[in-house]
Each structure stands twice: as structure tokens, then as C-alpha cells.
Design a protein around this motif. Structure first.
Motif, PDB file in Angstrom:
ATOM      1  N   ILE A  83       0.702  -1.218   0.059  1.00  0.00           N
ATOM      2  CA  ILE A  83       0.147   0.052  -0.142  1.00  0.00           C
ATOM      3  C   ILE A  83       0.983   1.274   0.016  1.00  0.00           C
ATOM      4  O   ILE A  83       1.869   1.447   0.915  1.00  0.00           O
ATOM      5  CB  ILE A  83      -0.932   0.109   1.366  1.00  0.00           C
ATOM      6  N   ILE A  84       0.620   2.047  -0.983  1.00  0.00           N
ATOM      7  CA  ILE A  84       1.222   3.568  -1.048  1.00  0.00           C
ATOM      8  C   ILE A  84       0.264   4.690  -0.641  1.00  0.00           C
ATOM      9  O   ILE A  84      -0.598   4.979  -1.275  1.00  0.00           O
ATOM     10  CB  ILE A  84       1.741   3.725  -2.368  1.00  0.00           C
ATOM     11  N   ARG A  85       0.912   5.235   0.645  1.00  0.00           N
ATOM     12  CA  ARG A  85      -0.145   6.233   1.133  1.00  0.00           C
ATOM     13  C   ARG A  85       0.464   7.493   0.817  1.00  0.00           C
ATOM     14  O   ARG A  85      -0.181   8.537   1.093  1.00  0.00           O
ATOM     15  CB  ARG A  85      -0.136   5.893   2.553  1.00  0.00           C
ATOM     16  N   SER A  86       1.843   7.715   0.701  1.00  0.00           N
ATOM     17  CA  SER A  86       2.422   9.167   0.424  1.00  0.00           C
ATOM     18  C   SER A  86       3.227   9.000  -0.658  1.00  0.00           C
ATOM     19  O   SER A  86       3.695   7.996  -1.227  1.00  0.00           O
ATOM     20  CB  SER A  86       2.909   9.486   1.697  1.00  0.00           C
ATOM     21  N   ASP A  87       3.893  10.309  -1.003  1.00  0.00           N
ATOM     22  CA  ASP A  87       4.926  10.516  -2.102  1.00  0.00           C
ATOM     23  C   ASP A  87       6.059   9.430  -1.655  1.00  0.00           C
ATOM     24  O   ASP A  87       6.989   8.991  -2.271  1.00  0.00           O
ATOM     25  CB  ASP A  87       5.245  11.648  -2.422  1.00  0.00           C
ATOM     26  N   GLY A  88       6.459   9.827  -0.243  1.00  0.00           N
ATOM     27  CA  GLY A  88       7.618   8.997   0.179  1.00  0.00           C
ATOM     28  C   GLY A  88       7.348   7.678  -0.022  1.00  0.00           C
ATOM     29  O   GLY A  88       8.510   6.734  -0.164  1.00  0.00           O
ATOM     30  N   ASP A  89       6.084   7.053   0.334  1.00  0.00           N
ATOM     31  CA  ASP A  89       6.079   5.615   0.086  1.00  0.00           C
ATOM     32  C   ASP A  89       6.138   5.091  -1.476  1.00  0.00           C
ATOM     33  O   ASP A  89       6.857   4.232  -1.921  1.00  0.00           O
ATOM     34  CB  ASP A  89       4.692   5.274   0.344  1.00  0.00           C
ATOM     35  N   PHE A  90       5.898   5.852  -2.486  1.00  0.00           N
ATOM     36  CA  PHE A  90       5.764   5.932  -3.614  1.00  0.00           C
ATOM     37  C   PHE A  90       7.439   5.725  -4.061  1.00  0.00           C
ATOM     38  O   PHE A  90       7.922   4.931  -4.821  1.00  0.00           O
ATOM     39  CB  PHE A  90       5.182   6.832  -4.480  1.00  0.00           C
ATOM     40  N   GLU A  91       8.060   6.776  -3.568  1.00  0.00           N
ATOM     41  CA  GLU A  91       9.621   6.948  -3.763  1.00  0.00           C
ATOM     42  C   GLU A  91      10.631   5.587  -3.369  1.00  0.00           C
ATOM     43  O   GLU A  91      11.108   5.172  -3.927  1.00  0.00           O
ATOM     44  CB  GLU A  91      10.128   8.138  -3.234  1.00  0.00           C
ATOM     45  N   ARG A  92       9.875   5.208  -1.940  1.00  0.00           N
ATOM     46  CA  ARG A  92      10.610   4.007  -1.511  1.00  0.00           C
ATOM     47  C   ARG A  92      10.226   2.588  -2.501  1.00  0.00           C
ATOM     48  O   ARG A  92      11.319   1.802  -2.542  1.00  0.00           O
ATOM     49  CB  ARG A  92      10.362   3.796  -0.312  1.00  0.00           C
ATOM     50  N   TRP A  93       9.288   2.594  -2.854  1.00  0.00           N
ATOM     51  CA  TRP A  93       8.719   1.359  -3.753  1.00  0.00           C
ATOM     52  C   TRP A  93       9.380   1.556  -4.969  1.00  0.00           C
ATOM     53  O   TRP A  93       9.799   0.431  -5.568  1.00  0.00           O
ATOM     54  CB  TRP A  93       7.292   1.386  -4.134  1.00  0.00           C
ATOM     55  N   LEU A  94       9.856   2.820  -5.520  1.00  0.00           N
ATOM     56  CA  LEU A  94      10.430   2.890  -7.075  1.00  0.00           C
ATOM     57  C   LEU A  94      12.003   2.407  -6.573  1.00  0.00           C
ATOM     58  O   LEU A  94      12.684   1.657  -7.381  1.00  0.00           O
ATOM     59  CB  LEU A  94      10.344   4.321  -7.435  1.00  0.00           C
ATOM     60  N   MET A  95      12.517   2.790  -5.773  1.00  0.00           N
ATOM     61  CA  MET A  95      13.819   2.418  -5.397  1.00  0.00           C
ATOM     62  C   MET A  95      13.977   1.004  -4.923  1.00  0.00           C
ATOM     63  O   MET A  95      14.995   0.349  -5.519  1.00  0.00           O
ATOM     64  CB  MET A  95      14.593   3.102  -4.154  1.00  0.00           C
ATOM     65  N   LYS A  96      12.921   0.426  -4.375  1.00  0.00           N
ATOM     66  CA  LYS A  96      13.032  -1.137  -4.016  1.00  0.00           C
ATOM     67  C   LYS A  96      13.131  -1.707  -5.593  1.00  0.00           C
ATOM     68  O   LYS A  96      13.986  -2.663  -5.483  1.00  0.00           O
ATOM     69  CB  LYS A  96      11.918  -1.512  -3.342  1.00  0.00           C
ATOM     70  N   HIS A  97      12.483  -1.210  -6.374  1.00  0.00           N
ATOM     71  CA  HIS A  97      12.270  -1.939  -7.666  1.00  0.00           C
ATOM     72  C   HIS A  97      13.523  -2.005  -8.355  1.00  0.00           C
ATOM     73  O   HIS A  97      14.117  -2.760  -9.114  1.00  0.00           O
ATOM     74  CB  HIS A  97      11.197  -1.375  -8.601  1.00  0.00           C
ATOM     75  N   ASN A  98      14.293  -0.585  -8.513  1.00  0.00           N
ATOM     76  CA  ASN A  98      15.581  -0.286  -8.869  1.00  0.00           C
ATOM     77  C   ASN A  98      16.524  -1.293  -8.517  1.00  0.00           C
ATOM     78  O   ASN A  98      17.581  -1.638  -8.992  1.00  0.00           O
ATOM     79  CB  ASN A  98      15.822   1.179  -9.014  1.00  0.00           C
ATOM     80  N   ASP A  99      16.579  -1.614  -7.052  1.00  0.00           N
ATOM     81  CA  ASP A  99      17.561  -2.336  -6.403  1.00  0.00           C
ATOM     82  C   ASP A  99      17.471  -3.673  -6.767  1.00  0.00           C
ATOM     83  O   ASP A  99      18.414  -4.574  -6.820  1.00  0.00           O
ATOM     84  CB  ASP A  99      17.409  -2.085  -4.805  1.00  0.00           C
TER      85      ASP A  99
END
Length: 789
Positions: A773-789
Motif C-alpha cells: 500500500i502506497i499512502r504518500s509520496d515517500g512511500d511511492f519513492e521507496r517503492w520505486l527505489m526497491k524496484h531499482n535495487d
């Protein structure tokens, strides 16, 4: 028609015998509008019979039954029919066959014989089969005559057989023998058919599905309800190949004589054809044919004077009336020919291309077609006209089952406008139709004009509409002679009115009539389940397939098939759970009233996803307009970003071609959910690694959806069945086509807070439910970084 191959016998009616392999061209709106041709024909037959009675009295007989057997090339043809009239004179006996025509009479006899060979063959059968008790040779010769009568003027022309009846019937008998021997050969071919396995190596999840499906072969009980199989497997599972292998084994084991594989879209048909081509590489004995519509044949027809082009029976003697079946079989040995090959053959043999397709169906055991050819009123006639087709010996495969009910409902839905009515009225005045006919159309126009906008018709309104359509229907028959002079477009509009009348007479349909705008009337079918049930019951066995199968409750409601009679097979593809990385973005709300305030957030989300991806971003929207709005925002926020939105209108083939080009040259693809598009993106599997679904894509709110909702016991259940399930089915269908095998991977963002609600989340396929669940812009950025990792 009954064929006994063991004793080389065929039992058939004379009329069917002589019309076999004849040019069977599509009926026209003129032919279908009411029963005026039949009524006029009956009236003329009665008048001619009365004239014969006045002249011959007791020496005249009508509708005289005749039966007998003809032999040719080792085959015995048991024929039966009725002679229109037998007239006894002092020195001869006359067999008279009466036929009405719209051809201007008199015509040169050779031209009439070329136009209507079956009429003369029918007369020849009567002459050969008439028993001695009906004709005593010692009392004079037997004279056979065909009385042709122009249906409008009553002008008559009498023709006699110009050859011996044996010589007249020889080509027809030989055509039958060619066909029957071809069927005998086909029976032997199928008996020795080697059915290839669907796959050289089956995956673990495919093995139990195949075993369960094969267990159903031959399990249909003759005394009980017909077996219905419902198979659910994700896109890319391989269910089409497994179903083809199973069906071909059913043919080989003589459980069925024929297979009809129906899909809702051309892209699905093409996949079946490609799979069958793969099967043919290992077994050349498979004969299959893809059914194309009328327009496809028109585009390639090589003949100027062709019945397809003229929309009437062929009046061009230079065109042959039938094609030898052995030549057709040679044409399809390499697989289902494309339209260009059919056109070339039509030119070579100098026959209508539609006749080639009909002949090809007769020598094929596997037919691929659209739903309409079984479920649409009128279209089923093509299949029923194919020799030796028996629904009770046919396996019916229905792919994309989630679309079936809506498609069948669409066949019984139509719309009318006051503009259409005015066009009909003007055309009828030009051909001097009766005052009563003009008055009925004027009354229909006035009634539509009075309807208030957005109104669903109540019972009183529906009765008024029925009365108006009743009047038009009966006057169509009375004014039939004037219809042939009307333009094609007007004929189509009149046929729509007749179709509406027929639908209102059908107790198995539930219809809603409503007025979306002033001057427009919609007749929408909201329940065709009984039609689906009755149609399916005609077939030996039915296999329903879908990647997103309706729930048991919905399926029973849509087909009227009790759940207890359904044998369910559901594939468990656990590997798909490892292929998706799913997140639900609750930062936005994409309901119609609130989505506009989140346009910038949605656009920026797509831009950020593209920046973190090695391939273009595929995004789905509930409408073209929504997709275009976001595309404009992206162009402003990121001017260098290449955005593709699907233009319209485009055919499914053109849509796929456009997507193929967009993947090579675009950064973000904005596509509408549903339609043929989401089911035509199979080629993107493994090539796209990020997918965004913007909104659950619920159907628009309108009086029709409201009427469907009111069918349910409570509003919450109605909302789920009418709005939520169809919307989420589109989501599951689109996502399922991105991962086609265990090696594919995809990152999925479900962009709307509604996806996190249990009533929506529980409707997601299993592989998408375990979402972050993405609730904020910060959550979205962390999800993107997780994918890139």
C-alpha cells in the motif's frame, strides 16, 4: 438428411437434394422484412390451383406426395417430396411445378434454366419417381412443366424439360457422390488421425487441468442434462492448445462429428488458427476453416455481377452455381485459406467467394468463428445450411466467456432516431408506398419525438411502442412489392425496426427502452440468458473458457445453467504469484467526480515510473478521454517525454499494429481498458516491465445499468454484479496478458484508493492481491527505489 456410409445410402427431401451445393447467398433485408414474399407466393399458388380445379375438376390433384430411390455411382438416394399439381387430360398426364419469381417474364428459356437449375432438377425428380398409380403410361405420355409466374404482374411462362430427367440430374447426383465420398474419406482420415499433444513438455500446473478435461470425453449422459465444462486458466497458460488437443481427440474417438470454436474478437480467432497451424505441422490430416463475415467477402469478390454485390439471387448465368467439393478440399489441405486465396479461387472457378467458404465449411471438421454465427438472430442460418451439420453431434467451445452475455445482449439491442424515421418516410414517399404505411412511420416518429430525455419507458410506453412496431410489421408485408425499389440504407433501417419487433415478441429476452437524448430511442437487451441456455442445449457438449471466469452465481444468471450441472476446472498457476510486484496507490481517487483534481499527480506518477524503467510504461484508463487528458498533462510536465494515445476508430488489427510501433518509439502508452484492445496485447508479454491501471474502470452510470442493478435483491449486490465485477474483470484481463510464461516479470501499480477497499481488492486475481500500500509520496519513492535495487 441421413447418411448411411456402410450401405451407401442417403435419405433426403427432394427440395434439399436439388438445392445442395447451390449458391446460398445471404438473405437481404428485402427478403427478411416481414413475410410478404411468402404471402404473395401462397396467394398465387392458391389462385393457380383454383384455376386448375375450374378447368380439370376431379382430374386435378394438388400437393401429391412422392417417394422413391435414385442410384448413381454405387450410392442410393432415397428421396421424398410433394408435386404441386398433377393434371389428367384425355391423352396425357401433366406434372406441374409452380414457382414465383421477380425476374421479368418472359425470359429466354436457356437463361431461366441457368438461373434456376434446381427448379428443373426438382421437376426431373418428380418425373422419375412418380408411381404407376399416379400415371398410367397406357393413357398417354407424361409431360413435366415448370410454370414460372412474375410475383408482381402475374405474367406467366411455361417451360418443359429440354433433356431427359436422367441427364438433367446427372451433375447434381455426381456432386452429391463427390461430397459423400469425400465424407467417407474424411471419416477414414479422422479414424486414423494422429492427434499431436498440446505441448512437448507440460508444466506442473498444466498436467492436472489436461487430465481433468480429458476425463470429460464421452461423459455426456443421453438421458440427463448435457455436460457443461467451465475451464478457468490465466492468460498464457496454454488453455487454447490443451482445448484443441482435447477436442480433436473427441473427434477421433467419435464423440463429436464437428467442433465449433467461438471467440468474441478477431484477435482470439487468429490465435486459434495459429495454434491449429502448429498442430498441422505434426498431423496434416486436420481440416479447419475460419468463418469470415460478409464484408470480408465483398472486399475481395472478383466478380462484377455477383450475388454478394447485388444483394440478390444471381441473375448472371455466367457464374457457376456450385463448386465441386473435391476441389474445395484440395484448397484447404494446407489450412484455412486467407481471403486473397479465396478470391483467387473464386476467380479461377468463376463462382462467388462466399460459396467457396460455405463449401470449405462442409469439408472441415473444425470451425473457427465469432459468437454471432451461433447466437445472433439470422446469422446461425449459415451454419445450419452446411450439409451434414448436426448441432447434437457438435462440440461447442466458447472462449472469452466473460464477454458472452454482453455480446449476445448486443445482438438484440438497437437504436432509432427521428432523423432515421424522416429518411425512411422520404424514401417511402418516393416509391409511392401506401398511405397506411406512411402513416405508421409518421406515428412512430411523432412518438419518439415526444419522449422526454433520459426517460426509461414505463409499461404504458412499452405497450405503445409494441403497438407501433406491430403496425409497421404488418404493413411491411402489405407493401412488400415497393420495398425492392428502396435504397440499401433505408432497407437496413427498416430491417432494424423488424428486428426490434421480433425481439419484443421473444419471451426469453428482457428489454429496456429508454431515451438518452431528445429524438433518440434505445432498445437495450439486459438479459439474454434464456437464449444462451436454449442455444447451448442444442449441442452435444460445451466448453466455456476464460482467464477471468464469472463467479458461479453470475455464470448461472448469465446462462441459466444450474451450478450442479457444471464441471469446473480451475488452473492453479502458483508461478504467477512470483512474476508480479504489485502496489496500490491510495494517493489519488479516480472516481468520475474527483479524478480531475488528481490529473497532475497521475501524470507525474507515470513520468517517474518511466524514469525508473528500462522499457516504456503501459498505462490503462477507463476511457479514451481520460487517457488523452493525462497525456496532455505529461507533455506539459515533461516536454521531452513521448506519449502515445490510441486514436480511434481503428480495427483490432490496426490497434495492435499501432501499439507495436508505439512500443518502439514512445515512453508512455496511454490505452483504454476493455474492448478488443486489452485482449490484443499478448505480444507485449516480456517486453513491458511496468504497468499502471488508473481506476477500476466501472461502467458508466445510465438507466440501463440502473435497470440491471434493480434485478438483484439488494442494491449492494446489484452494484457489485453490474459495476464492480465487470470493471475489475477488465483490470484482471489487461494485467493477465503482460505475463505469458514463468520467465516474465512485471511491476504493477493500481492507481486509485478504491483498489485498497476489500470489495475491490477481493475481486483482483490472486496474484495481485498481496499488494503493498502506497499512502504518500515517500512511500511511492521507496517503492520505486526497491524496484531499482
Amino acid at each position: 438428411m441421413q447418411i448411411d456410409f456402410e450401405n451407401s445410402r442417403l435419405k433426403i427431401g427432394i427440395r434439399d437434394f436439388v438445392s445442395f451445393a447451390q449458391s446460398s447467398y445471404p438473405t437481404t433485408p428485402v427478403n427478411n422484412l416481414g413475410n410478404w414474399r411468402t404471402t404473395l407466393g401462397q396467394q398465387w399458388h392458391q389462385q393457380l390451383w383454383q384455376e386448375s380445379l375450374d378447368q380439370f375438376a376431379s382430374n386435378a390433384k394438388a400437393e401429391v406426395p412422392v417417394v422413391g430411390t435414385l442410384q448413381h455411382s454405387g450410392w442410393h438416394f432415397e428421396l421424398s417430396g410433394r408435386i404441386d399439381q398433377i393434371l389428367y387430360e384425355t391423352d396425357q398426364t401433366i406434372i406441374r411445378e409452380v414457382k414465383t419469381t421477380q425476374q421479368i417474364l418472359p425470359q429466354p428459356p436457356p437463361d431461366l434454366r441457368a438461373m434456376y437449375p434446381d427448379y428443373f432438377e426438382q421437376l426431373a425428380c418428380y418425373e422419375l419417381l412418380i408411381p404407376e398409380q399416379l400415371h398410367d403410361p397406357s393413357k398417354g405420355p407424361l409431360v413435366s412443366e415448370l410454370l414460372m409466374l412474375h410475383v408482381d404482374t402475374g405474367i406467366r411462362q411455361v417451360l418443359q424439360l429440354d433433356q431427359s430427367p436422367e441427364d438433367i440430374l446427372k451433375p447434381r447426383l455426381q456432386t452429391w457422390v463427390d461430397f459423400l465420398e469425400g465424407q467417407r474419406s474424411s471419416d477414414q482420415r479422422i479414424r486414423h488421425l494422429v492427434v499431436p499433444e498440446a505441448f512437448e513438455i507440460l508444466r506442473d500446473d498444466q498436467i492436472p487441468v489436461r487430465e481433468l478435461l480429458f476425463r470429460t470425453l464421452g461423459e455426456t449422459e443421453s438421458t440427463g442434462p448435457k455436460k457443461t465444462i467451465a475451464m478457468q486458466a490465466a492468460t498464457g497458460f496454454g488453455k487454447t492448445s490443451i482445448a484443441i488437443e482435447w477436442a480433436l481427440q473427441g473427434i477421433k474417438q467419435k464423440h463429436f462429428d464437428r467442433i465449433i470454436y467461438l471467440t468474441g474478437k478477431n484477435t482470439g480467432q487468429q490465435q486459434v488458427v495459429e495454434e491449429l497451424q502448429r498442430f498441422r505441422k505434426e498431423s496434416e490430416g486436420i481440416r479447419y476453416f475460419q468463418v469470415r463475415n460478409m464484408e470480408s467477402h465483398l472486399r475481395v469478390c472478383p466478380h462484377i455481377d455477383c450475388p454478394c454485390e447485388q444483394r440478390k439471387r444471381d441473375s448472371s448465368p455466367q457464374l457457376e452455381s456450385y463448386m465441386p467439393y473435391l476441389k474445395v478440399e484440395a484448397l484447404i489441405k494446407g489450412g484455412s485459406p486467407d481471403m486473397e486465396t479465396i478470391a483467387l479461387s473464386a476467380s479461377s472457378y468463376h463462382i462467388c467467394p462466399r460459396l467457396i467458404s460455405q463449401s470449405a465449411l462442409a469439408v472441415s471438421e473444425f470451425w473457427i468463428a465469432d459468437y454471432n454465427y451461433v447466437f445472433a438472430p439470422g446469422a446461425r442460418g449459415l451454419l445450419d445450411s452446411i450439409p451434414h451439420f448436426e448441432a447434437e453431434r457438435t462440440l461447442l467451445i466458447l472462449d472469452e466467456t466473460h464477454n458472452l452475455h454482453d455480446r449476445v445482449c448486443g445482438n438484440f439491442s438497437c437504436r432509432f432516431t427521428t432523423y432515421q424515421g424522416e429518411q425512411i418516410l422520404s424514401a417511402l414517399r418516393d416509391v409511392r408506398a401506401s398511405r397506411a404505411f406512411l402513416g405508421s412511420i409518421e406515428a412512430f416518429i411523432r412518438w419518439i419525438r415526444k419522449l422526454p430525455e433520459r426517460k426509461v419507458l414505463d409499461m404504458s410506453d412499452s405497450y405503445q411502442l409494441k403497438d407501433l412496431l406491430d403496425s409497421i410489421h404488418h404493413l411491411l408485408s402489405d407493401n412488400g412489392r415497393t420495398l425492392v425499389e428502396l435504397p440499401e440504407m433505408i432497407m437496413e433501417s427498416l430491417w432494424d425496426l423488424e428486428t426490434a419487433w421480433q425481439s419484443m415478441q421473444n419471451p426469453n429476452l428482457e428489454l429496456v427502452h429508454w431515451c438518452p437524448k431528445d429524438g433518440i430511442l434505445h432498445m437495450t437487451c439486459i438479459d439474454a440468458s434464456k437464449v444462451i441456455r436454449d442455444t447451448i442445449q442444442e449441442f452435444s457438449q460445451t466448453l466455456f473458457m476464460s482467464a477471468t471466469f464469472p463467479t458461479a452465481e453470475v455464470f448461472e444468471a448469465q446462462t441459466r445453467i444450474p451450478e450442479a450441472e457444471v464441471f469446473r476446472i480451475e488452473a492453479q498457476s502458483e508461478w504467477r504469484n512470483r512474476c508480479y510486484q504489485v502496489a496500490i496507490d491510495t494517493r489519488v481517487n479516480t472516481t468520475y467526480k474527483r479524478r480531475e483534481q488528481y490529473f497532475q499527480t497521475t501524470a507525474q506518477t507515470l513520468i517517474d515510473l518511466r524514469a525508473s524503467s528500462l522499457s516504456p510504461i503501459l498505462s490503462f484508463f477507463p476511457s479514451y478521454h481520460y487517457a488523452q487528458c493525462i497525456a496532455e498533462y505529461i507533455k506539459v510536465l515533461s516536454p521531452g517525454c513521448e506519449v502515445f494515445t490510441m486514436p480511434r476508430p481503428l480495427s483490432p488489427e490496426d490497434q495492435i499494429e499501432a501499439i507495436e510501433e508505439a512500443v518502439s518509439g514512445s515512453d508512455i502508452l496511454c490505452l483504454p481498458l476493455g474492448s478488443g484492445l486489452s485482449e490484443g496485447i499478448d505480444m507485449l508479454g516480456g517486453r513491458i516491465d511496468t504497468v499502471v491501471v488508473v481506476s477500476p474502470a466501472l461502467p458508466e452510470v445510465n438507466p440501463i445499468q440502473q435497470a440491471r442493478t434493480e434485478q438483484f435483491s439488494n442494491s449492494k449486490l446489484g452494484f457489485q454484479q453490474v459495476y464492480q465485477i465487470p470493471g475489475m474483470t477488465k483490470v484482471n484481463q489487461a494485467l493477465g496478458r503482460i505475463v505469458r510464461n514463468p520467465e516474465h516479470r512485471a511491476r504493477v501499480l493500481l492507481h486509485c484508493d478504491r483498489f485498497a477497499q476489500s470489495e475491490y481488492r477481493n475481486l483482483l486475481s490472486e496474484e495481485y492481491r498481496d499488494a503493498e500500500i502506497i499512502r504518500s509520496d515517500g512511500d511511492f519513492e521507496r517503492w520505486l527505489m526497491k524496484h531499482n535495487d
